[in-house]
Design a protein around this motif. Structure first.
Motif, PDB file in Angstrom:
ATOM      1  N   PHE A  60       0.853  -1.186   0.000  1.00 39.18           N
ATOM      2  CA  PHE A  60       0.000   0.000   0.000  1.00 39.18           C
ATOM      3  C   PHE A  60       0.890   1.237   0.000  1.00 39.18           C
ATOM      4  O   PHE A  60       1.855   1.319   0.763  1.00 39.18           O
ATOM      5  N   VAL A  61       0.551   2.185  -0.854  1.00 42.52           N
ATOM      6  CA  VAL A  61       1.295   3.426  -0.960  1.00 42.52           C
ATOM      7  C   VAL A  61       0.554   4.536  -0.215  1.00 42.52           C
ATOM      8  O   VAL A  61       1.161   5.307   0.513  1.00 42.52           O
ATOM      9  N   ASN A  62      -0.750   4.596  -0.399  1.00 45.55           N
ATOM     10  CA  ASN A  62      -1.551   5.627   0.248  1.00 45.55           C
ATOM     11  C   ASN A  62      -2.731   4.969   0.960  1.00 45.55           C
ATOM     12  O   ASN A  62      -3.512   4.251   0.334  1.00 45.55           O
ATOM     13  N   VAL A  63      -2.822   5.209   2.256  1.00 46.80           N
ATOM     14  CA  VAL A  63      -3.955   4.715   3.053  1.00 46.80           C
ATOM     15  C   VAL A  63      -4.417   5.897   3.905  1.00 46.80           C
ATOM     16  O   VAL A  63      -3.613   6.498   4.624  1.00 46.80           O
ATOM     17  N   PRO A  64      -5.702   6.233   3.833  1.00 47.08           N
ATOM     18  CA  PRO A  64      -6.179   7.392   4.587  1.00 47.08           C
ATOM     19  C   PRO A  64      -6.229   7.113   6.088  1.00 47.08           C
ATOM     20  O   PRO A  64      -6.200   5.967   6.519  1.00 47.08           O
ATOM     21  N   ASP A  65      -6.314   8.189   6.859  1.00 45.08           N
ATOM     22  CA  ASP A  65      -6.523   8.064   8.300  1.00 45.08           C
ATOM     23  C   ASP A  65      -7.950   7.600   8.552  1.00 45.08           C
ATOM     24  O   ASP A  65      -8.795   7.610   7.651  1.00 45.08           O
ATOM     25  N   ASN A  66      -8.225   7.219   9.790  1.00 49.42           N
ATOM     26  CA  ASN A  66      -9.608   6.911  10.170  1.00 49.42           C
ATOM     27  C   ASN A  66     -10.483   8.121   9.848  1.00 49.42           C
ATOM     28  O   ASN A  66      -9.998   9.256   9.828  1.00 49.42           O
ATOM     29  N   LEU A  67     -11.761   7.888   9.609  1.00 53.94           N
ATOM     30  CA  LEU A  67     -12.675   8.950   9.181  1.00 53.94           C
ATOM     31  C   LEU A  67     -13.812   9.097  10.187  1.00 53.94           C
ATOM     32  O   LEU A  67     -14.415   8.106  10.597  1.00 53.94           O
ATOM     33  N   THR A  68     -14.082  10.344  10.588  1.00 52.17           N
ATOM     34  CA  THR A  68     -15.222  10.625  11.455  1.00 52.17           C
ATOM     35  C   THR A  68     -16.139  11.576  10.711  1.00 52.17           C
ATOM     36  O   THR A  68     -15.693  12.615  10.212  1.00 52.17           O
ATOM     37  N   LEU A  69     -17.422  11.194  10.611  1.00 45.93           N
ATOM     38  CA  LEU A  69     -18.400  11.985   9.877  1.00 45.93           C
ATOM     39  C   LEU A  69     -19.618  12.284  10.744  1.00 45.93           C
ATOM     40  O   LEU A  69     -20.010  11.470  11.571  1.00 45.93           O
ATOM     41  N   SER A  70     -20.213  13.424  10.510  1.00 39.94           N
ATOM     42  CA  SER A  70     -21.531  13.702  11.079  1.00 39.94           C
ATOM     43  C   SER A  70     -22.550  13.219  10.049  1.00 39.94           C
ATOM     44  O   SER A  70     -22.202  12.954   8.898  1.00 39.94           O
ATOM     45  N   CYS A  71     -23.795  13.122  10.451  1.00 40.65           N
ATOM     46  CA  CYS A  71     -24.808  12.645   9.508  1.00 40.65           C
ATOM     47  C   CYS A  71     -24.920  13.586   8.317  1.00 40.65           C
ATOM     48  O   CYS A  71     -25.195  13.151   7.207  1.00 40.65           O
ATOM     49  N   GLU A  72     -24.676  14.884   8.519  1.00 43.38           N
ATOM     50  CA  GLU A  72     -24.725  15.832   7.418  1.00 43.38           C
ATOM     51  C   GLU A  72     -23.693  15.466   6.354  1.00 43.38           C
ATOM     52  O   GLU A  72     -23.926  15.599   5.166  1.00 43.38           O
ATOM     53  N   GLU A  73     -22.556  14.984   6.793  1.00 43.11           N
ATOM     54  CA  GLU A  73     -21.491  14.633   5.863  1.00 43.11           C
ATOM     55  C   GLU A  73     -21.750  13.306   5.153  1.00 43.11           C
ATOM     56  O   GLU A  73     -21.157  13.034   4.120  1.00 43.11           O
ATOM     57  N   ILE A  74     -22.636  12.490   5.693  1.00 42.30           N
ATOM     58  CA  ILE A  74     -22.973  11.222   5.044  1.00 42.30           C
ATOM     59  C   ILE A  74     -24.025  11.434   3.970  1.00 42.30           C
ATOM     60  O   ILE A  74     -24.078  10.726   2.989  1.00 42.30           O
ATOM     61  N   SER A  75     -24.876  12.446   4.142  1.00 42.14           N
ATOM     62  CA  SER A  75     -25.921  12.696   3.161  1.00 42.14           C
ATOM     63  C   SER A  75     -25.304  13.178   1.851  1.00 42.14           C
ATOM     64  O   SER A  75     -24.179  12.890   1.552  1.00 42.14           O
ATOM     65  N   GLU A  76     -26.013  13.947   1.067  1.00 44.24           N
ATOM     66  CA  GLU A  76     -25.621  14.311  -0.295  1.00 44.24           C
ATOM     67  C   GLU A  76     -24.159  14.737  -0.439  1.00 44.24           C
ATOM     68  O   GLU A  76     -23.414  14.171  -1.215  1.00 44.24           O
ATOM     69  N   GLY A 133     -21.813  14.488   1.782  1.00 39.29           N
ATOM     70  CA  GLY A 133     -20.945  13.533   2.453  1.00 39.29           C
ATOM     71  C   GLY A 133     -20.566  12.354   1.591  1.00 39.29           C
ATOM     72  O   GLY A 133     -19.537  11.729   1.809  1.00 39.29           O
ATOM     73  N   GLN A 134     -21.392  12.014   0.624  1.00 40.92           N
ATOM     74  CA  GLN A 134     -21.038  10.906  -0.259  1.00 40.92           C
ATOM     75  C   GLN A 134     -19.743  11.214  -0.994  1.00 40.92           C
ATOM     76  O   GLN A 134     -18.969  10.329  -1.292  1.00 40.92           O
ATOM     77  N   VAL A 135     -19.508  12.494  -1.267  1.00 43.52           N
ATOM     78  CA  VAL A 135     -18.257  12.892  -1.894  1.00 43.52           C
ATOM     79  C   VAL A 135     -17.107  12.638  -0.927  1.00 43.52           C
ATOM     80  O   VAL A 135     -16.084  12.063  -1.281  1.00 43.52           O
ATOM     81  N   THR A 136     -17.277  13.053   0.328  1.00 46.29           N
ATOM     82  CA  THR A 136     -16.248  12.843   1.345  1.00 46.29           C
ATOM     83  C   THR A 136     -15.980  11.356   1.542  1.00 46.29           C
ATOM     84  O   THR A 136     -14.837  10.909   1.499  1.00 46.29           O
ATOM     85  N   LEU A 137     -17.026  10.581   1.749  1.00 47.38           N
ATOM     86  CA  LEU A 137     -16.882   9.147   1.984  1.00 47.38           C
ATOM     87  C   LEU A 137     -16.349   8.443   0.744  1.00 47.38           C
ATOM     88  O   LEU A 137     -15.436   7.623   0.822  1.00 47.38           O
ATOM     89  N   GLY A 138     -16.900   8.777  -0.410  1.00 44.90           N
ATOM     90  CA  GLY A 138     -16.442   8.161  -1.657  1.00 44.90           C
ATOM     91  C   GLY A 138     -14.983   8.454  -1.928  1.00 44.90           C
ATOM     92  O   GLY A 138     -14.208   7.575  -2.336  1.00 44.90           O
ATOM     93  N   GLY A 139     -14.574   9.693  -1.694  1.00 47.17           N
ATOM     94  CA  GLY A 139     -13.177  10.064  -1.884  1.00 47.17           C
ATOM     95  C   GLY A 139     -12.266   9.323  -0.926  1.00 47.17           C
ATOM     96  O   GLY A 139     -11.163   8.898  -1.292  1.00 47.17           O
ATOM     97  N   TRP A 140     -12.730   9.150   0.311  1.00 45.47           N
ATOM     98  CA  TRP A 140     -11.959   8.422   1.316  1.00 45.47           C
ATOM     99  C   TRP A 140     -11.784   6.970   0.892  1.00 45.47           C
ATOM    100  O   TRP A 140     -10.690   6.413   0.963  1.00 45.47           O
ATOM    101  N   LEU A 141     -12.859   6.354   0.417  1.00 48.20           N
ATOM    102  CA  LEU A 141     -12.808   4.940   0.024  1.00 48.20           C
ATOM    103  C   LEU A 141     -11.903   4.710  -1.182  1.00 48.20           C
ATOM    104  O   LEU A 141     -11.249   3.674  -1.288  1.00 48.20           O
ATOM    105  N   THR A 142     -11.869   5.669  -2.108  1.00 49.16           N
ATOM    106  CA  THR A 142     -11.081   5.479  -3.333  1.00 49.16           C
ATOM    107  C   THR A 142      -9.682   6.082  -3.253  1.00 49.16           C
ATOM    108  O   THR A 142      -8.935   6.020  -4.223  1.00 49.16           O
ATOM    109  N   SER A 143      -9.313   6.629  -2.103  1.00 51.98           N
ATOM    110  CA  SER A 143      -7.995   7.261  -1.981  1.00 51.98           C
ATOM    111  C   SER A 143      -6.858   6.261  -1.771  1.00 51.98           C
ATOM    112  O   SER A 143      -5.689   6.620  -1.857  1.00 51.98           O
TER     113      SER A 143
END
Length: 184
Positions: free
Chosen positions: A17-33, A35-45
């Protein structure tokens, strides 16, 4: 003719592994519309490299049904697997933490108090009253389908005995049971 032997060593080495993100903490606002960008970006980073394969396949086991924003939030572990063309693989894990939704919806439209004459309460007045009762709107950062109810009871007004006043209270409730009221 000179013969030479070419020996190819078997690839038994898993990708790194070359790049692995840190643990992620989200509020429900960040999970909604948004937040999918934040979560999706984290998963594909996550990225990986391999000495023998330039196209390492990276998968993850994230399942969005494991996070419950209504009952204390939650934590789920996500594991990524990097696999090379020879089937060698390596895994790495991180945690997603979601904070609980404990914020009530906000009213975005509440009509002014309503005064009706007795002829407005009859046939045409029901349209006015009905429109007034249903004109209330609310929004919530974590729920796009806020439920709005009211406590209006049409038996409380007596046009024959002095008219009257009744207080109507609307309640806006989100999917987690957080609610806010407003009255007119």
């Amino acid at each position: 003719m000179v013969r030479r032997t070419i020996t190819i060593k078997e690839d038994n080495t898993a990708p790194n592994f070359v790049n692995v993100p840190d643990n992620l903490t989200l509020s429900c606002e960040e999970i909604s519309e948004t937040g999918q960008v934040t979560l999706g970006g984290w998963l594909t980073s996550v990225t990986a490299e391999d000495a023998c394969d330039t196209d390492v396949v990276i998968t993850h086991d994230y399942d969005n049904t494991t996070l419950d924003i209504c009952n204390g939030g939650g934590t789920t572990r996500v594991t990524w697997t990097a696999t090379d063309a020879c089937g060698n693989s390596r895994t790495v894990s991180r945690t997603i933490t979601v904070r609980e939704d404990n914020t009530a919806p906000t009213f975005t439209n509440v009509p002014e108090s309503l005064t009706l004459t007795c002829d407005e309460i009859s046939e045409t007045g029901q349209v006015t009253l009905g429109g007034w009762l249903t004109s209330v709107t609310a929004e919530d950062a974590c729920d796009t389908d806020v439920v709005i109810t009211h406590d209006y009871d049409n038996t409380t007004l007596d046009i024959c005995n002095g008219g009257g006043t009744t207080r109507v209270t609307w309640t806006a409730t989100d999917a987690c049971g957080n609610s806010r009221t407003v009255s007119r």
